[in-house]
Design an enzyme around this catalytic site. Structure first.
Site, short mmCIF file in Angstrom:
data_model
loop_
_atom_site.label_atom_id
_atom_site.label_comp_id
_atom_site.label_asym_id
_atom_site.label_seq_id
_atom_site.Cartn_x
_atom_site.Cartn_y
_atom_site.Cartn_z
N SER A 159 0.81 -1.21 0.00
CA SER A 159 0.00 0.00 0.00
C SER A 159 0.85 1.27 0.00
CB SER A 159 -0.92 0.01 1.22
OG SER A 159 -0.16 0.10 2.42
N GLU A 264 7.51 -9.39 4.07
CA GLU A 264 7.98 -8.32 4.96
C GLU A 264 6.74 -7.79 5.65
OE1 GLU A 264 8.55 -3.86 5.02
OE2 GLU A 264 9.59 -4.61 3.23
N CYS A 301 7.80 1.19 6.38
CA CYS A 301 8.03 0.01 7.20
C CYS A 301 9.25 0.20 8.10
CB CYS A 301 8.21 -1.22 6.32
SG CYS A 301 9.26 -0.97 4.89
#
Length: 526
Positions: A159, A264, A301
Site C-alpha cells: 500500500s 515483509e 516500514c
C-alpha cells in the site's frame, strides 16, 4: 494517458469475465475516481498462474543478457511515463509529486541494478569440483552446480509504495531477474497506478520479445488465497501487515506442495539514544528524530516506532523537547481510509493502555493523521507486552526509559525481530556500550549508526529484512541485489557432458577454466 479499462492481464491479453467491480478512490477526498476494475474470477486466477507456468520453460532458459534487456526496457518505459501519470499516482495515494518522482527513479533504478546483476553473472553462484579419477581410496566424480529460477512467483503489491514495492517493484524485478514469470496481485489502494505500470511492463515485454505470460496481473479482494494455493505458483513475495503475511504463510505451508513465502510484515525499528550523544547534540537528535517519525506521514516500514534511552536529566530534557516538536507537526493525509482507520485504532490502543502515557499529539479528527508521542514503562518491554512490540503504521513513536546500561541490554534482548535498529552514539558511547552491537545483530537485518532508518538505499550490500516478525524468512532481503536469491534454487550436474551443461558451467567459459586449478573447488562466474 492510455485508457484505463480495469481488466486483468493474463497471458498477454486482457480479461474481464467476472461480475464484481471495484473502484479506485481519490485519497484526499475519498471520492471514487472514474475507473472501474473487474475482480478476477477463480478461473481467471488459475489462468494467470497457468500462463506464468507456460512462460517459465522458455523464460528461464533465456540468456541473462536477454533478461537484462527486458528489465532495462521496463525501466525505460517507466521513466517515459508523463506528468499525467504522476498526477494519477498522487490522486490515488495523497503522496506528493516529488515523492512519486523520486520513487519512480528508485523503481527504475532497481530494475537496472538487477540488469547489472544478470550481466555480471554472480547470481548463478556457480561452483565446480573437477573429477579426480586418481584420488585414493576412491575417485571423485565431476560436480558442477549453479542456480535456476524456482518457477512462477506470486507478488502482492504494497500500500505504502505504489511504485517501488508494487507492480514493477523489487519483488517483481527480483523474480523476473531470476527467470521466474510473475503473477501480480494489484493493491486495492492504487489500482489505476498498477494498470499504467502493467501497461509499461507489457510494452517492454513485447519490445524485447519475451514469452506471453511472463507478467500477469489480477485485481480483486479475496483472490490472493486462490493465487497462493494454485499448484503452478512456486514462491510468494509480500509486503504488508503481520496478519496478512502470516495468513499467506499458513496457506502456503498447508498446500500439498508447500512453497516459500517471503513476507515483509512488521517492525518498530528501535532507536537507541546513548548518553554522550545526548550531551553533545541532544537538540539536533530530537529535531532529526521528530522529522523521521512524521516523514511521509509515518507510512514507512522503517518508521522509528520505539526510542530507548537511559534515565538522566539530559534524557528527560530530550523527551520534553521531542514532545514539543511532535506537538508542532501538522496533520497529514494518509494513503487511504483503511490506513487511517488502522492508525486511529493503533493510537487508541496506546491511549487505553494503563502502562503507557500520552506525551504529545492532538486529538485525532477529520480525515488526516495527527502525529503522536507516547512513553511506556520499561517493564512492558521487559515482560513482552505485545502492544509495545506492535507496529503502529503512521506518525507515532513510543519512548522507553531504562534505569542503566544493564537494563538497556535487557530491553534489547526483549525485542522481537526488526528490519532495523539505530545507535545514536558518540565514540565513547560505542566503547562503553560495546555489548549492544552483538545483541542487535541477533535482532535486526540492518544496524544504523547516527542515521535514521527511513531511507533504504537500493544497492548490493543493502539488507531490508530481519528475524520474525519483521519478515517470514530472515535469510533474505526485499531490497538490494541479494533479493534475487529468494527466487533461485541450486541444481547440481554430476559427470554431465560439457555440451549439455549451462553456459556458466561449461569448460569453454574462460572464467570457469581459470578457476579450475589443481582440481580444487572454486566459484565460477559467467
Amino acid at each position: 494517458m492510455s485508457e484505463i479499462i480495469g481488466h486483468n492481464y493474463i497471458g498477454g491479453a486482457r480479461s474481464a469475465a467476472g461480475t464484481i467491480t471495484l473502484h479506485s478512490h481519490d485519497a484526499g477526498s475519498g471520492e471514487p475516481l472514474p475507473f472501474v476494475f473487474t475482480q478476477a474470477t477463480p478461473e481467471e486466477v488459475g489462468a494467470a498462474a497457468q500462463a506464468a507456468a507456460a512462460a517459465y520453460p522458455l523464460f528461464r532458459t533465456l540468456s541473462a543478457s536477454r533478461r537484462a534487456e527486458f528489465l532495462e526496457a521496463i525501466a525505460a518505459q517507466l521513466d517515459a511515463l508523463g506528468d499525467d501519470f504522476v498526477t494519477l499516482v498522487t490522486r490515488e495515494t495523497a503522496l506528493p509529486s516529488a515523492r512519486i518522482q523520486g520513487e519512480r527513479a528508485r523503481t527504475s533504478g532497481q530494475l537496472r541494478l538487477f540488469a547489472q546483476v544478470l550481466r555480471r553473472g554472480d547470481f548463478y553462484g556457480a561452483r565446480i569440483d573437477r573429477a579426480l579419477p586418481e584420488r585414493q581410496p576412491l575417485p571423485r566424480v565431476d560436480l558442477r552446480q549453479y542456480r535456476i529460477g524456482v518457477g512462477p512467483v506470486a507478488v502482492f503489491g504494497a500500500s505504502n509504495f505504489p511504485l517501488a514495492f508494487s507492480t514493477a517493484g523489487g519483488d517483481t524485478a527480483a523474480a523476473l531477474a531470476a527467470g521466474c514469470p510473475v503473477v501480480f496481485k494489484a493493491h486495492s489502494g492504487h489500482m489505476a497506478t498498477a494498470e499504467r505500470v502493467a501497461d509499461a511492463i507489457i510494452r517492454a515485454a513485447e519490445q524485447t520479445d519475451m514469452p506471453k505470460g511472463v507478467f500477469n496481473m489480477i485485481y480483486g479482494a479475496g483472490v490472493g488465497e486462490a493465487l497462493v494455493k494454485h499448484p503452478a505458483i512456486q514462491a510468494v513475495g509480500f509486503t504488508g501487515s503481520l496478519a496478512g503475511g502470516r495468513a499467506l504463510c499458513d496457506m502456503a505451508a498447508a498446500r500439498p506442495q508447500p512453497i516459500p513465502v517471503f513476507a515483509e510484515m512488521s517492525s518498530i525499528n528501535p532507536v537507541l539514544v546513548l548518553p554522550e550523544a545526548l550531551q553533545v547534540r541532544g537538540e539536533n537528535i530530537a529535531s532529526e528524530l521528530a522529522a523521521s517519525v512524521v516523514q511521509g506521514c509515518g507510512q514507512f516500514c522503517t518508521n522509528p516506532g520505539l526510542v530507548i534511552g537511559i534515565r538522566s536529566p539530559r534524557f528527560c530534557a530530550f523527551t520534553a523537547l521531542l514532545s514539543t516538536l511532535i506537538n508542532e507537526q501538522p496533520a497529514q493525509t494518509m494513503l487511504n481510509a483503511g490506513t487511517l482507520r488502522s492508525y486511529r485504532n493503533g493510537v487508541q490502543a496506546l491511549l487505553d493502555h494503563p502502562g503507557i502515557s500520552h506525551l504529545a499529539g492532538k486529538v485525532q479528527q477529520g480525515n488526516q493523521a495527527q502525529p503522536q508521542l507516547f512513553k511506556a514503562e520499561v517493564r512492558l518491554l521487559l515482560n513482552g507486552d505485545p502492544l509495545l512490540q506492535e507496529e503502529v503504521f503512521g506518525p507515532t513513536t513510543v519512548i522507553v526509559e531504562v534505569a542503566d546500561p544493564a537494563e538497556l541490554q535487557q530491553a534489547v534482548q526483549a525485542l522481537q525481530g526488526q528490519l532495523s535498529a539505530t545507535l545514536i552514539a558518540e565514540a565513547g558511547d560505542l566503547q562503553s556500550h560495546a555489548a549492544l552491537l552483538p545483541l542487535l545483530e541477533q535482532k535486526v537485518g540492518r544496524v544504523l549508526f547516527n542515521g535514521y532508518p527511513t531511507g533504504v538505499e537500493v544497492a548490493d550490500a543493502m539488507v531490508h529484512g530481519g528475524p520474525y516478525p519483521a519478515t517470514s524468512d530472515a535469510r533474505g532481503t526485499s531490497v538490494g541485489s541479494l533479493a534475487i536469491e529468494r527466487f533461485l534454487r541450486p541444481v547440481c550436474y554430476q559427470n554431465c557432458p560439457d555440451a549439455l551443461l549451462p553456459e556458466a558451467l561449461q569448460n569453454a567459459n574462460p572464467l570457469a577454466i581459470n578457476r579450475l586449478v589443481d582440481g580444487t573447488s572454486q566459484r565460477a562466474a559467467l
